[in-house]
Design a protein around this motif. Structure first.
Motif, PDB file in Angstrom:
ATOM      1  N   THR A 131      31.376   9.466  77.678  1.00 46.24           N
ATOM      2  CA  THR A 131      31.240   8.280  76.829  1.00 46.24           C
ATOM      3  C   THR A 131      30.183   7.342  77.395  1.00 46.24           C
ATOM      4  OG1 THR A 131      33.556   8.415  76.121  1.00 46.24           O
ATOM      5  CG2 THR A 131      32.461   6.287  75.883  1.00 46.24           C
TER       6      THR A 131
ATOM      7  N   ARG B  17      31.346   9.619  70.819  1.00 43.22           N
ATOM      8  CA  ARG B  17      32.483  10.105  70.030  1.00 43.22           C
ATOM      9  C   ARG B  17      33.708   9.235  70.311  1.00 43.22           C
ATOM     10  NH1 ARG B  17      30.426  14.888  72.176  1.00 43.22           N
ATOM     11  NH2 ARG B  17      32.050  14.851  73.769  1.00 43.22           N
ATOM     12  N   PRO B  18      34.599   9.090  69.326  1.00 53.11           N
ATOM     13  CA  PRO B  18      35.838   8.351  69.593  1.00 53.11           C
ATOM     14  C   PRO B  18      36.634   9.002  70.711  1.00 53.11           C
ATOM     15  CG  PRO B  18      35.521   8.675  67.239  1.00 53.11           C
ATOM     16  CD  PRO B  18      34.490   9.522  67.919  1.00 53.11           C
TER      17      PRO B  18
ATOM     18  N   PRO C 125      39.892  10.393  72.553  1.00 58.00           N
ATOM     19  CA  PRO C 125      41.130  10.977  72.024  1.00 58.00           C
ATOM     20  C   PRO C 125      42.299  10.037  72.209  1.00 58.00           C
ATOM     21  CG  PRO C 125      40.539  11.963  74.133  1.00 58.00           C
ATOM     22  CD  PRO C 125      39.369  11.119  73.721  1.00 58.00           C
ATOM     23  N   ALA C 126      43.222  10.092  71.272  1.00 59.97           N
ATOM     24  CA  ALA C 126      44.439   9.296  71.407  1.00 59.97           C
ATOM     25  C   ALA C 126      45.267   9.838  72.557  1.00 59.97           C
ATOM     26  CB  ALA C 126      45.238   9.333  70.111  1.00 59.97           C
TER      27      ALA C 126
ATOM     28  N   ARG D   3      43.934   2.968  73.985  1.00 57.60           N
ATOM     29  CA  ARG D   3      43.488   1.662  73.497  1.00 57.60           C
ATOM     30  C   ARG D   3      43.058   0.773  74.652  1.00 57.60           C
ATOM     31  NH1 ARG D   3      41.151   0.260  69.430  1.00 57.60           N
ATOM     32  NH2 ARG D   3      39.765  -0.658  70.979  1.00 57.60           N
TER      33      ARG D   3
ATOM     34  N   GLU E  51      35.415   3.543  70.063  1.00 56.71           N
ATOM     35  CA  GLU E  51      36.655   3.567  69.314  1.00 56.71           C
ATOM     36  C   GLU E  51      37.557   4.668  69.843  1.00 56.71           C
ATOM     37  OE1 GLU E  51      35.339   4.241  65.372  1.00 56.71           O
ATOM     38  OE2 GLU E  51      34.648   2.171  65.043  1.00 56.71           O
ATOM     39  N   SER E  52      38.808   4.659  69.355  1.00 56.43           N
ATOM     40  CA  SER E  52      39.762   5.703  69.716  1.00 56.43           C
ATOM     41  C   SER E  52      40.309   6.323  68.452  1.00 56.43           C
ATOM     42  CB  SER E  52      40.912   5.132  70.550  1.00 56.43           C
ATOM     43  OG  SER E  52      41.884   6.120  70.808  1.00 56.43           O
ATOM     44  N   THR E  53      40.670   7.590  68.539  1.00 57.50           N
ATOM     45  CA  THR E  53      41.322   8.240  67.407  1.00 57.50           C
ATOM     46  C   THR E  53      42.762   7.752  67.307  1.00 57.50           C
ATOM     47  OG1 THR E  53      41.937  10.102  68.821  1.00 57.50           O
ATOM     48  CG2 THR E  53      39.894  10.307  67.577  1.00 57.50           C
ATOM     49  N   ALA E  54      43.359   7.897  66.142  1.00 57.50           N
ATOM     50  CA  ALA E  54      44.744   7.456  65.917  1.00 57.50           C
ATOM     51  C   ALA E  54      45.631   8.699  65.731  1.00 57.50           C
ATOM     52  CB  ALA E  54      44.793   6.563  64.682  1.00 57.50           C
TER      53      ALA E  54
ATOM     54  N   ALA F  82      47.844   5.856  68.102  1.00 58.35           N
ATOM     55  CA  ALA F  82      47.822   5.467  69.510  1.00 58.35           C
ATOM     56  C   ALA F  82      49.147   5.808  70.168  1.00 58.35           C
ATOM     57  CB  ALA F  82      47.550   3.973  69.633  1.00 58.35           C
TER      58      ALA F  82
END
Length: 304
Positions: free
Chosen positions: A186, A197-198, A200-201, A241, A257-260, A262
Motif C-alpha cells: 500500500t 487497492r483497498p 482487506p477486511a 479500519r 480504503e478498506s473492504t467491507a 469490518a
C-alpha cells in the motif's frame, strides 16, 4: 558474542541492531542478501555463509567466541514443498549442531503464530496445546515442526532452547510487495503516485520489526528465563479500519480504503505477550500509528 543467522533479513537485522543496542557483540550470517541496512552498518560483523553448509558454518566457531545463537535464516518455498523442507531442515540441524558443539548458553529459533491455527481461544497463550491441524502455508508447517526438533536435539546438552512464536511481522526491509502484509504494498503504491487497492477486511496483531527484534534481543540477554516458548508480537489486536486510519494519517490525501464488512478486534487471532513482558520488561516502542508513520518515513528514503 551472539550469532544471528539470516541477519540481513527483516527480523534478523532488527534483532542484530537491538542486541548491539544492548551492548552485545554480534556476528550475523547472510547468504542471499549483501546490502547492509544503514541502522546496522558498522555495528556487527557480517559473514557470508549458507547455514546449510555444515563445514563453513561450524568453522565460525574457530573464529569467534559465540555464546548464543538466534536462528532466523530461512528460504522461500517453491510449489513443491519438499525441496524447501530439505533446505531449511539442513540449516536447522547445522545450527543445532553448532549450538551443541560450541556449548552456547541459549539457542533461540523462529517459530510462528500459525502453530496455534485451530484454537478458538482469544488471545493465544503459550500454554495452549498446539492443535493437530494442517498449517496454512509450508513456512508455517516447518516452523511448527521446528519446536519438537529443537527441544529433542538440545535435551540434556546444557543449551537452553527458546522457541519464538513470532506473530505477523512487518516493517523496514520487508519485501515491498509481500503477500503476507498489506502495509508495504500500500505504501509502495502511494509513493509511486498510484491509488492503492483497498485493504482487506479483518483484524489482526502485527508486530513491528524494530519492536520484534528488540523483544528477541531481550529474550537472548535476560539473566534467566522461566520458560522455553515465548510469543513475540505487539500483543494488541487492531482492525483494518484502524490500520486504514493510521495509513491515511501518515499519507495525507492517499484516500486509502478498506473492504467491507469490518471485523472487530474480538474476531482477531492475536498473541498474548504477558510472559515475555513479565520476564524481560519488554514494551513495544511503537503503537499502530507510530509504526506506520515510522515505516512511511523509512520508505521515503529506502526501496524496502
Amino acid at each position: 558474542m551472539i550469532l544471528v543467522t539470516g541477519g540481513l533479513g527483516m527480523i534478523g537485522a532488527h534483532t542484530a541492531a537491538a542486541l548491539a543496542d544492548l551492548g552485545e557483540e554480534v556476528v550475523i550470517t547472510a547468504h542471499r542478501r549483501s546490502d547492509v541496512p544503514s541502522f546496522l552498518a558498522g555495528r556487527v560483523i557480517v559473514e557470508t555463509v549458507d547455514v546449510a553448509d555444515r563445514d563453513a558454518f561450524l568453522a565460525l566457531g574457530d573464529r569467534y567466541d559465540i555464546g548464543g545463537i538466534v536462528h532466523l535464516a530461512g528460504s522461500i518455498p517453491e510449489p513443491d514443498p519438499i525441496p524447501y523442507f530439505r533446505r531449511d531442515s539442513a540449516a536447522l540441524f547445522t545450527a543445532l549442531e553448532a549450538a551443541r558443539t560450541w556449548g552456547v548458553d541459549r539457542f533461540a529459533v523462529a517459530g510462528s503464530i500459525s502453530s496455534y491455527e485451530g484454537r478458538g481461544e482469544r488471545p493465544w497463550t503459550e500454554d495452549l496445546a498446539l492443535p493437530l491441524a494442517v498449517p496454512p502455508h509450508p513456512i508455517a508447517a516447518f516452523k511448527k515442526a521446528v519446536e519438537p526438533l529443537t527441544l529433542f536435539s538440545l535435551s540434556g546438552t546444557g543449551v537452553d532452547p527458546v522457541l519464538l512464536r513470532i506473530g505477523s511481522t512487518w516493517g523496514p526491509l520487508m519485501d515491498p510487495e509481500s503477500p503476507f502484509n498489506p502495509v508495504p504494498s500500500t505504501v509502495s503504491a502511494v509513493l509511486r503516485g498510484e491509488r492503492p487497492r483497498p485493504l482487506p477486511a479483518g483484524a489482526g496483531d502485527f508486530g513491528y520489526a524494530p519492536d520484534s527484534g528488540r523483544a528477541i534481543a531481550l529474550l537472548m540477554t535476560a539473566p534467566s528465563l522461566a520458560h522455553t516458548a515465548y510469543n513475540v508480537s505487539s500483543g494488541v489486536p487492531f482492525t483494518a479500519r484502524q490500520l486504514v486510519d493510521a495509513l491515511n494519517a501518515a499519507l495525507p490525501g492517499a484516500g486509502i480504503e478498506s473492504t467491507a464488512p469490518a471485523a472487530t478486534v474480538e474476531d482477531a487471532p492475536y498473541l498474548d505477550v504477558t510472559r515475555m513482558r513479565t520476564e524481560t520488561g519488554f514494551e513495544p516502542a511503537f503503537d499502530l500509528f507510530g509504526a506506520v508513520a515510522h515505516y512511511v518515513e523509512w520508505r521515503r528514503g529506502n526501496a524496502r
